[in-house]
Design an enzyme around this catalytic site. Sequence first.
Site: not given
Length: 403
Positions: A243, A270, A332, A335, A358, A368
């Site tokens: 981003r 984010k 953006h 992406r 995402h 993890y």
Amino acid sequence: MKLTDSIIKAAKPKEKDYSLADGHGLALLVKTSGAKWWRYRYRFNDTPKMLSIGVYPDVSLKEARNQHARLKELLAQGVDPSENRKEEKQQAAIAAANSFESVARLWWNHWGHDKTERHAGYTIRRLEADAFPVIGHKPVNEITAAQFIAMVRKVESRGALDIAKRVLTMCGQVMRYAVAHGLAERNPAADIKPSDVLKPAKKTNHKRLSEKELPELLRNIDGYDGQPLTRLALQLMALTFVRTGELIGARWNEIDLTKKEWRIPAERMKMKTPHIVPLSNQAITVLEEIHKLAADDVLLFPSERRDGKTMSNNTILYALYRLGYHGRMTGHGFRGIASTILHEQGFNHDHIELQLAHTQRDAVSAAYNHALYLDPRAHMMQAWADYLDKLKAGAEVLPFRAA
């Protein structure tokens, strides 16, 4: 004789203070300085007392008589007007201490200690701009759901739907803090869902080019004649598809050239969980070029003013405008292009989603999951960089697939 405005105005200071009576204990004290004070003298439990009502002309004759009548009514009910005023002041002080603004600032100091300066600053500025002017003075234990609704609809009315939702969320957090600290019985903001009171947002897709237009874009980026650091930022964005905010906020201490990894901490993401970007050979080359510029010891992409801040979000966007992609491509958009092509080439969906950051992750699994599938993700990122090189060169590009 009752006082009149003409009598009051004509009263001049003398060598000593003197009073002009209006009747039933109300009088105007004329000071040697010329100031004129309203006074109410009365007896309570056979004790003489005096209460100041205000200064003329700030308190007019009519207003002084109205206040005098209210004080006489309290006296008739067996209430000492002086004690009643003290209680009112105490209640006002308590209300001020427990006002929404006061409690919100307490919440912000508690909540913001582990937030970035930028995020914390944005939050308090939004409350100051949109919440405090409307409900800031109200005691937290008296605010209703209807008042929160009126506030966010006012924000929505200027076309700031997303901000309206955020402010409502912030107010809910403030009220939850108030309940937790015994300042309010309940959180009325919790009764409100944005979808119940705000208009649904029109879903829009970020503007981006098609795969066929990508080779020309990459070549145009390489030939960008603006600031070298802006060109390198565009190149790194194409290679890593992070981003825009994550890119421009990059720190050198996040980069490990030996391990070929860029580890972005949770507070800059984010999703508020850490993220690992495997670095291709091409990304390493770009990073080395950035380092040679010696622009900053901490930030990869500092502001041109060298004021300790990063370059602006709009730097990337305006560079794309300058290259001729106004209304066609955004930061953006890289992406979306990467996601589409990687899926078409058969890379694992989970690997792609993890690399795009995402995937929704809870706090328990965050530490993890962000490191899952690092080897295949590293292969995918190198394959992606090689693919972009071939596109730029105009060579025939064969489908690339995960090993």
